[in-house]
Write a protein that holds these residues in place. Structure first.
Motif, short mmCIF file in Angstrom:
data_model
loop_
_atom_site.label_atom_id
_atom_site.label_comp_id
_atom_site.label_asym_id
_atom_site.label_seq_id
_atom_site.Cartn_x
_atom_site.Cartn_y
_atom_site.Cartn_z
N ILE A 71 3.29 -2.01 -8.19
CA ILE A 71 4.45 -1.48 -7.46
C ILE A 71 4.68 -0.06 -7.93
O ILE A 71 4.75 0.19 -9.14
CB ILE A 71 5.71 -2.33 -7.72
CG1 ILE A 71 5.47 -3.78 -7.33
CG2 ILE A 71 6.90 -1.75 -6.96
CD1 ILE A 71 6.55 -4.72 -7.81
N GLU A 72 4.79 0.88 -6.99
CA GLU A 72 5.06 2.28 -7.32
C GLU A 72 6.24 2.77 -6.51
O GLU A 72 6.33 2.50 -5.31
CB GLU A 72 3.84 3.15 -7.01
CG GLU A 72 2.65 2.91 -7.88
CD GLU A 72 1.49 3.84 -7.55
OE1 GLU A 72 1.69 4.84 -6.83
OE2 GLU A 72 0.38 3.56 -8.03
N VAL A 73 7.13 3.49 -7.16
CA VAL A 73 8.25 4.14 -6.48
C VAL A 73 8.08 5.63 -6.68
O VAL A 73 8.07 6.11 -7.81
CB VAL A 73 9.61 3.65 -7.03
CG1 VAL A 73 10.75 4.42 -6.37
CG2 VAL A 73 9.77 2.17 -6.82
N ASP A 74 7.94 6.35 -5.57
CA ASP A 74 7.76 7.80 -5.61
C ASP A 74 8.69 8.42 -4.58
O ASP A 74 8.40 8.40 -3.38
CB ASP A 74 6.30 8.16 -5.31
CG ASP A 74 6.02 9.63 -5.49
OD1 ASP A 74 6.84 10.33 -6.10
OD2 ASP A 74 4.95 10.09 -5.03
N GLY A 75 9.82 8.93 -5.05
CA GLY A 75 10.80 9.50 -4.13
C GLY A 75 11.38 8.43 -3.23
O GLY A 75 11.98 7.47 -3.70
N LYS A 76 11.18 8.56 -1.94
CA LYS A 76 11.71 7.59 -0.97
C LYS A 76 10.66 6.57 -0.55
O LYS A 76 10.88 5.81 0.38
CB LYS A 76 12.24 8.33 0.27
CG LYS A 76 13.45 9.16 -0.06
CD LYS A 76 14.10 9.67 1.18
CE LYS A 76 15.26 10.55 0.79
NZ LYS A 76 16.48 10.22 1.44
N ARG A 77 9.52 6.56 -1.25
CA ARG A 77 8.45 5.62 -0.91
C ARG A 77 8.32 4.54 -1.98
O ARG A 77 8.27 4.84 -3.16
CB ARG A 77 7.12 6.35 -0.79
CG ARG A 77 7.07 7.31 0.36
CD ARG A 77 5.82 8.15 0.37
NE ARG A 77 4.63 7.35 0.13
CZ ARG A 77 3.44 7.88 -0.12
NH1 ARG A 77 3.28 9.17 -0.15
NH2 ARG A 77 2.41 7.10 -0.32
N LEU A 78 8.26 3.30 -1.54
CA LEU A 78 7.98 2.18 -2.42
C LEU A 78 6.66 1.60 -1.93
O LEU A 78 6.56 1.15 -0.79
CB LEU A 78 9.09 1.11 -2.33
CG LEU A 78 8.83 -0.11 -3.19
CD1 LEU A 78 9.91 -0.24 -4.25
CD2 LEU A 78 8.79 -1.35 -2.34
N MET A 79 5.64 1.67 -2.78
CA MET A 79 4.30 1.22 -2.39
C MET A 79 3.92 -0.02 -3.19
O MET A 79 4.12 -0.05 -4.40
CB MET A 79 3.29 2.34 -2.61
CG MET A 79 3.56 3.55 -1.72
SD MET A 79 2.87 5.06 -2.36
CE MET A 79 3.93 5.41 -3.72
N VAL A 80 3.36 -0.98 -2.52
CA VAL A 80 2.91 -2.23 -3.15
C VAL A 80 1.43 -2.39 -2.85
O VAL A 80 1.01 -2.35 -1.70
CB VAL A 80 3.69 -3.44 -2.61
CG1 VAL A 80 3.15 -4.72 -3.20
CG2 VAL A 80 5.17 -3.30 -2.89
N LYS A 81 0.63 -2.57 -3.91
CA LYS A 81 -0.80 -2.84 -3.76
C LYS A 81 -1.09 -4.20 -4.37
O LYS A 81 -0.73 -4.46 -5.51
CB LYS A 81 -1.64 -1.78 -4.49
CG LYS A 81 -1.52 -0.40 -3.93
CD LYS A 81 -2.31 0.58 -4.77
CE LYS A 81 -1.94 1.99 -4.39
NZ LYS A 81 -2.48 2.97 -5.32
N LYS A 82 -1.71 -5.04 -3.59
CA LYS A 82 -2.11 -6.37 -4.08
C LYS A 82 -3.63 -6.44 -4.05
O LYS A 82 -4.25 -6.17 -3.03
CB LYS A 82 -1.50 -7.47 -3.21
CG LYS A 82 0.01 -7.55 -3.32
CD LYS A 82 0.56 -8.68 -2.50
CE LYS A 82 0.27 -9.98 -3.18
NZ LYS A 82 1.06 -11.10 -2.69
N PHE A 83 -4.22 -6.81 -5.18
CA PHE A 83 -5.67 -6.96 -5.28
C PHE A 83 -5.92 -8.42 -5.66
O PHE A 83 -5.80 -8.79 -6.82
CB PHE A 83 -6.23 -6.01 -6.34
CG PHE A 83 -7.72 -5.99 -6.41
CD1 PHE A 83 -8.46 -5.31 -5.47
CD2 PHE A 83 -8.40 -6.67 -7.42
CE1 PHE A 83 -9.84 -5.28 -5.53
CE2 PHE A 83 -9.77 -6.65 -7.49
CZ PHE A 83 -10.50 -5.96 -6.55
N ILE A 84 -6.23 -9.24 -4.66
CA ILE A 84 -6.41 -10.68 -4.87
C ILE A 84 -7.78 -11.08 -4.33
O ILE A 84 -8.06 -10.92 -3.15
CB ILE A 84 -5.32 -11.50 -4.15
CG1 ILE A 84 -3.91 -11.01 -4.50
CG2 ILE A 84 -5.48 -13.00 -4.43
CD1 ILE A 84 -3.47 -11.25 -5.91
N GLY A 85 -8.63 -11.60 -5.22
CA GLY A 85 -9.96 -12.06 -4.79
C GLY A 85 -10.80 -10.97 -4.14
O GLY A 85 -11.42 -11.21 -3.12
#
Length: 142
Positions: A71-85
């Motif tokens: 999970i990354e919060v950069d200014g007004k952006r909240l980004m979620v990266k999921k790496f599963i399998g």
């Protein structure tokens, strides 16, 4: 920019597992060859079955050993990266509109949602860690 990363707790990395697997295969084949040369032909058959089962189990383990959620919060952006399998998915939210839904007591997951998008997170951390993470994230949201 704030960043949180949650990873699966694995005892062995894929490289360490490969080294162990090679040692196991070599030892099993040496023993099976010894019995085969002594005239006991049944042991190599069971060795092949054993190595097949172990190989399948190790492949399943390796497929999920590197699973993570970031999970990354950069200014007004909240980004979620999921790496599963070995499958990576990416979600982007606006920090002013994103909503964090806390986990239900004893649940292994919490959610981040916005409009019709909802992402399930927190499967690699305990309930108490989820609550602390949610507090930290809410401080970054609008």
């Amino acid at each position: 920019m704030r960043r949180w990363q949650m990873r699966r707790n694995c005892a062995l990395t894929p490289k360490q597992l490969l080294q162990f697997y090679i040692a196991l295969v070599c030892l099993s084949l040496i023993v099976a060859t010894g019995f085969f040369l002594a005239g006991v032909w049944v042991i190599p058959i069971f060795t092949a079955l054993e190595l097949t089962a172990v190989t399948i189990g190790f492949l399943i383990y390796c497929r999920h050993a590197l699973d993570s959620e970031t999970i990354e919060v950069d200014g007004k952006r909240l980004m979620v990266k999921k790496f599963i399998g070995y499958k990576e998915t990416f979600y982007e939210f606006n920090t002013q509109w994103a909503k964090i839904e806390p986990p239900i007591e004893g649940s292994k997951i919490f959610h981040i949602s916005q409009s019709n998008m909802r992402v399930e997170l927190g499967q690699f951390i305990r309930y108490e860690q989820q609550l602390a993470l949610i507090r930290q994230m809410r401080a970054c949201l609008g």
